[in-house]
Design an enzyme around this catalytic site. Structure first.
Site, PDB file in Angstrom:
ATOM      1  N   ALA A 171     -74.116   1.820  32.737  1.00 25.71           N
ATOM      2  CA  ALA A 171     -75.427   2.186  31.467  1.00 25.71           C
ATOM      3  C   ALA A 171     -76.038   0.128  31.180  1.00 25.71           C
ATOM      4  O   ALA A 171     -76.401   0.273  30.804  1.00 25.71           O
ATOM      5  CB  ALA A 171     -74.681   2.592  30.551  1.00 25.71           C
ATOM      6  N   TYR A 223     -58.602   0.777  12.952  1.00 23.29           N
ATOM      7  CA  TYR A 223     -60.027   0.925  12.916  1.00 23.29           C
ATOM      8  C   TYR A 223     -61.436   0.025  11.767  1.00 23.29           C
ATOM      9  O   TYR A 223     -62.013  -0.295  12.344  1.00 23.29           O
ATOM     10  CB  TYR A 223     -60.130   2.486  13.102  1.00 23.29           C
ATOM     11  CG  TYR A 223     -61.514   2.928  13.576  1.00 23.29           C
ATOM     12  CD1 TYR A 223     -60.818   3.239  14.893  1.00 23.29           C
ATOM     13  CD2 TYR A 223     -62.950   2.808  13.145  1.00 23.29           C
ATOM     14  CE1 TYR A 223     -62.395   3.804  16.082  1.00 23.29           C
ATOM     15  CE2 TYR A 223     -64.050   3.576  14.186  1.00 23.29           C
ATOM     16  CZ  TYR A 223     -63.504   3.721  15.381  1.00 23.29           C
ATOM     17  OH  TYR A 223     -64.499   4.093  16.294  1.00 23.29           O
TER      18      TYR A 223
END
Length: 410
Positions: A124, A250
């Site tokens: 992509a 995170y």
């Protein structure tokens, strides 16, 4: 239930076993992967009536995780046409990747429903992929209504500079120590303390280049330059926030920097899409078990504890993807103060997080099996590769060399 049309065997039938170590399995089970998509389809109610015009969607990252769930939900519930892009490896010495087989199953659903939806196996990030995909969209549909961007890649080569960027899973500023749930070779689960050093500026910038909004923006720009944005075009990039228990590695780490860049990109794209009445969003989805998330220290343990608190109330990727489509197709999507679609409120609610935090503080090697839903996690993780899927006989030889679905050419 979808009846899968299997191609003739190419004489590569064998029994496929879940060989590997830890969170990496080296084989995928074709029948298990096909069956897992069939089961996803059973979660989705059919559309009450056919749409007046079938919407055209481009799903980038359609072979796994929320991208896969959004593709199946869009096909079954919303009657989409369009194109899905995945980047998968065919069978060779080993079986194909799980996404290869899942795409075959998703294509079978599209064909059964009469959808003009095709799948491309391509990088992509590459400009050639963008050009060829847009050629196909222009030829077959003349425009696009929705773009869902769901790409989780460890690296990205920028086709314009030739530079390859590698993402890292690290905290910012200081080392971070956490407990992680891991599996021994015999399948037994155990706790291990993990310390991860902080990322430097180069590593952080590279992670943003891989997982931030640059490539998403290039896709939207390419569609605009080709005149393929339909009125009220909407696009969404999938994101995650999670818990304070995992924020250091995170949301406050290198991945969080990339997610912040996604949100910045969404605001910039919305301003550019005003000419067609369009809008760009990030969608903050809830936790799930994916190959990407299992690589992040602390996340597997957190998800097990979350499931221990919620039990059957833990929503599946399909349930959340149906909610995402509801928001994308709504006149006034329900967004938070930052303009983000929030599908994670079930996870981030104060009572749920308080219960998970209490288990996190209390967990020991002796009681981990009581506080964390390890059997569920292990089953869900193995199902990513097509194993432990109900209704599959894993003692039977299966054909591993299945062809990618036929794709039309512009």
């Amino acid at each position: 239930m979808t009846q899968m049309m299997h191609p003739p065997p190419t004489h590569s039938e064998r029994v496929v076993n879940p060989t590997g170590r830890g969170y990496l399995l080296l084989e995928s089970h074709p029948t298990g992967c096909l069956r897992s998509v069939e089961l996803m389809r059973t979660e989705i109610p059919a559309a009450e009536k056919p749409p007046a015009r079938r919407p055209t969607a481009l799903v980038i990252g359609s072979s796994a995780g929320y991208g896969l769930a959004s593709t199946v939900a869009g096909l079954v519930r919303y009657g989409i046409d369009g194109v899905g892009i995945g980047f998968e490896r065919p069978a060779g010495r080993r079986s194909a990747t799980a996404g290869w087989y899942r795409t075959i199953a998703t294509d079978a659903i599209a064909r059964e429903l009469g959808s003009d939806f095709s799948f491309r196996n391509a990088d992509a990030f590459a400009d050639t992929t963008k050009t060829e995909t847009l050629d196909l969209l222009a030829e077959r549909f003349g425009g696009v209504d929705y773009l869902i961007y769901s790409v989780a890649a460890p690296r990205r080569t920028d086709p314009r500079s030739g530079t390859t960027y590698q993402s890292v899973l690290k905290p910012l500023g200081a080392p971070h120590t956490t407990r992680n749930l891991e599996f021994a070779d015999d399948g037994a689960a155990y706790l291990r303390e993990v310390t991860v050093g902080p990322a430097n500026e180069t590593e952080t910038a590279a992670t943003v280049r891989v997982m931030g909004g640059e490539d998403w923006s290039r896709w939207v720009t390419a569609l605009a330059e080709r005149g393929l944005l339909r009125d009220r075009f909407r696009t969404v990039a999938l994101s995650y926030i999670g818990s304070p228990l995992t924020s250091a590695i995170y949301r406050a780490g290198t991945i969080g920097a990339a997610k912040a860049d996604l949100e910045f990109t969404a605001r910039a794209l919305t301003r550019r899409l005003a000419a067609v009445g369009g809008r760009a969003f990030t969608s903050v989805n809830g936790a799930l078990i994916s190959q990407a998330l299992t690589a992040i220290p602390g996340i597997p343990l957190y998800v097990c504890l979350l499931r221990g608190v919620l039990g059957e109330r833990f929503p599946s990727p399909v349930e959340q993807s149906l909610q995402l489509w509801n928001q994308l197709t709504a006149d006034r999507p329900d967004v938070d103060e930052a303009g983000r679609i929030r599908l994670d409120r079930w996870e981030t609610s104060e009572p749920v997080q308080a219960a998970v935090a209490e288990r996190w503080r209390s967990i020991t090697p002796e009681n981990v099996g009581e506080l964390a839903d390890i059997p569920w996690f292990r089953t869900q993780f193995r199902a990513l590769y097509g194993f432990d899927v109900p209704g599959v006989d894993y003692t039977t030889p299966v054909e591993t060399d299945l062809p990618w679905p036929d794709s039309p050419t512009p």
